[in-house]
Design an enzyme around this catalytic site. Structure first.
Site, PDB file in Angstrom:
ATOM      1  N   THR A 124       1.196  -4.688   4.073  1.00  0.00           N
ATOM      2  CA  THR A 124       0.891  -5.097   5.449  1.00  0.00           C
ATOM      3  C   THR A 124       0.259  -6.479   5.553  1.00  0.00           C
ATOM      4  O   THR A 124       0.308  -7.105   6.605  1.00  0.00           O
ATOM      5  CB  THR A 124      -0.041  -4.077   6.126  1.00  0.00           C
ATOM      6  OG1 THR A 124      -1.251  -3.959   5.362  1.00  0.00           O
ATOM      7  CG2 THR A 124       0.626  -2.717   6.237  1.00  0.00           C
ATOM      8  N   ASP A 125      -0.341  -6.986   4.470  1.00  0.00           N
ATOM      9  CA  ASP A 125      -1.072  -8.250   4.565  1.00  0.00           C
ATOM     10  C   ASP A 125      -0.177  -9.419   4.963  1.00  0.00           C
ATOM     11  O   ASP A 125      -0.593 -10.298   5.724  1.00  0.00           O
ATOM     12  CB  ASP A 125      -1.770  -8.572   3.233  1.00  0.00           C
ATOM     13  CG  ASP A 125      -3.032  -7.764   3.032  1.00  0.00           C
ATOM     14  OD1 ASP A 125      -3.280  -6.831   3.826  1.00  0.00           O
ATOM     15  OD2 ASP A 125      -3.770  -8.049   2.072  1.00  0.00           O
ATOM     16  N   THR A 138       0.816  -1.216   0.000  1.00  0.00           N
ATOM     17  CA  THR A 138       0.000   0.000   0.000  1.00  0.00           C
ATOM     18  C   THR A 138       0.845   1.259   0.000  1.00  0.00           C
ATOM     19  O   THR A 138       0.474   2.270  -0.611  1.00  0.00           O
ATOM     20  CB  THR A 138      -0.952  -0.007   1.211  1.00  0.00           C
ATOM     21  OG1 THR A 138      -1.789  -1.159   1.131  1.00  0.00           O
ATOM     22  CG2 THR A 138      -1.826   1.235   1.242  1.00  0.00           C
ATOM     23  N   SER A 173       1.146  -7.349  -1.296  1.00  0.00           N
ATOM     24  CA  SER A 173       1.759  -8.434  -0.532  1.00  0.00           C
ATOM     25  C   SER A 173       0.940  -9.726  -0.462  1.00  0.00           C
ATOM     26  O   SER A 173       1.518 -10.787  -0.209  1.00  0.00           O
ATOM     27  CB  SER A 173       2.130  -7.966   0.875  1.00  0.00           C
ATOM     28  OG  SER A 173       1.008  -7.734   1.684  1.00  0.00           O
TER      29      SER A 173
END
Length: 333
Positions: free
Chosen positions: A86-87, A12, A53
């Site tokens: 972040t995933d 992101t 990600s």
């Protein structure tokens, strides 16, 4: 304060509008240009890849791991920042941490809002990560996010969209960032680093199976049939399932599959309390309890063990070492 290398992988923090949603698009220099640099820090950028990600593969993560080691081979580098979606950030961060033997910090960061947002969190997170990489030593791999510093081990994404996205539900906060200063509140416990694994032509398959009410061994057996060399069983409570799943675990282990046991509960360790299919029986059947590591990070630990040894018994020992679980065979080694 130091020379920091930023390894850009997308996420992101590097995302822009694509017509129907956001996706990673910007390169590392564009990401760096969004943030002020802490005083005295010089930055170099390595553009490794730019993907959302959830699309990361084991090959991506091993490439990142090897790149970190290559960068740190230069004694003039004072630290590394990895910008990451972040995933799956918690997974990549643990992989690097399991094999990190250097006193210099590797700090992961990202954002919850895309670059260019008026209320974006990327610039501040990046500033904090650079400051943390330049001013900390001997703490392993870290995550700097929303003014907080987390140890890689045990830290998970706890908020889907809120800015304060990461926490370790089983540990106290590691540190805080504010007013141009990083304050470390405790020292994380880390086992000895594992050797750097080779880049396999075909990485081993490691699957995650979640237990639930009315759960049966079908998915676990399907994972083994699909060629999984490792399976993470996500139990209920302190790490529990059913007698039928215990049988499936025993069969999988007998067939050379490395099975780890975690829990779907947010905080607390896997604990051998219950029988009749509980953790007592699952561990007796050969499953390795993962302490407070949850599914994504438990899977990474299993992956590292599979990459680190060829024989099943040795894979168990490597996994226990990665988890800092006592193994009588290794005492005094």
């Amino acid at each position: 304060m130091g020379r920091i290398v930023v390894i850009s992988t997308g996420g992101t923090i590097a995302s822009r509008w694509q017509g129907s949603g956001f996706a990673a698009d910007a390169d590392g220099n564009e990401v760096i240009a969004t943030a002020p640099l802490p005083e005295g820090i010089t930055v170099e950028v390595v553009d490794l890849f730019s993907v959302n990600s959830p699309r990361l593969t084991t090959a991506h993560q091993l490439t990142l791991l090897h790149t970190v080691h290559e960068v740190l081979a230069d004694p003039g580098v004072d630290g590394i920042v990895v910008t990451h979606g972040t995933d799956t950030l918690e997974e990549s961060a643990l992989l690097v941490d399991l094999h990190h033997h250097d006193a210099r910090s590797v700090v992961f960061t990202g954002s919850q809002r895309p670059m260019g947002s008026a209320d974006g969190d990327g610039p501040e997170n990046l500033y904090d990560a650079l400051l943390t990489a330049a001013s900390t030593r001997g703490l392993g791999v870290l995550i700097a996010f929303a003014g907080r510093v987390h140890a890689a081990r045990g830290t998970v994404k706890t908020q889907a969209v809120a800015l304060d996205a990461f926490a370790d539900p089983s540990q106290e906060l590691l540190g805080k960032i504010g007013f141009g200063k990083v304050t470390i509140l405790r020292t994380p416990q880390r086992p000895a680093a594992l050797p750097l694994p080779a880049m396999p032509e075909l990485p081993p398959r490691v699957d995650v199976v979640v237990h639930h009410a009315d759960g049966d061994p079908v998915l676990l057996n399907a994972a083994v049939a699909a060629g999984a060399k490792g399976v993470v069983l996500v139990g209920t409570g302190a790490g529990n399932a059913t007698p039928e799943i215990v049988d499936a675990v025993r069969d999988a282990v007998a067939g050379g599959v490395l099975v780890a046991l975690t829990t779907r509960v947010m905080a607390g360790p896997v604990t051998e309390i219950y029988t009749h299919g509980g953790a007592v029986d699952l561990v007796a059947a050969g499953a390795v309890p993962t302490g407070t590591l949850r599914a994504g990070q438990a899977r990474i630990a299993v992956l590292s063990a599979l990459l680190g040894a060829a024989e099943p018994a040795e894979q168990v020992r490597v996994l226990r070492r990665a988890l800092a679980v006592a193994d009588p065979v290794l005492v005094g080694a």
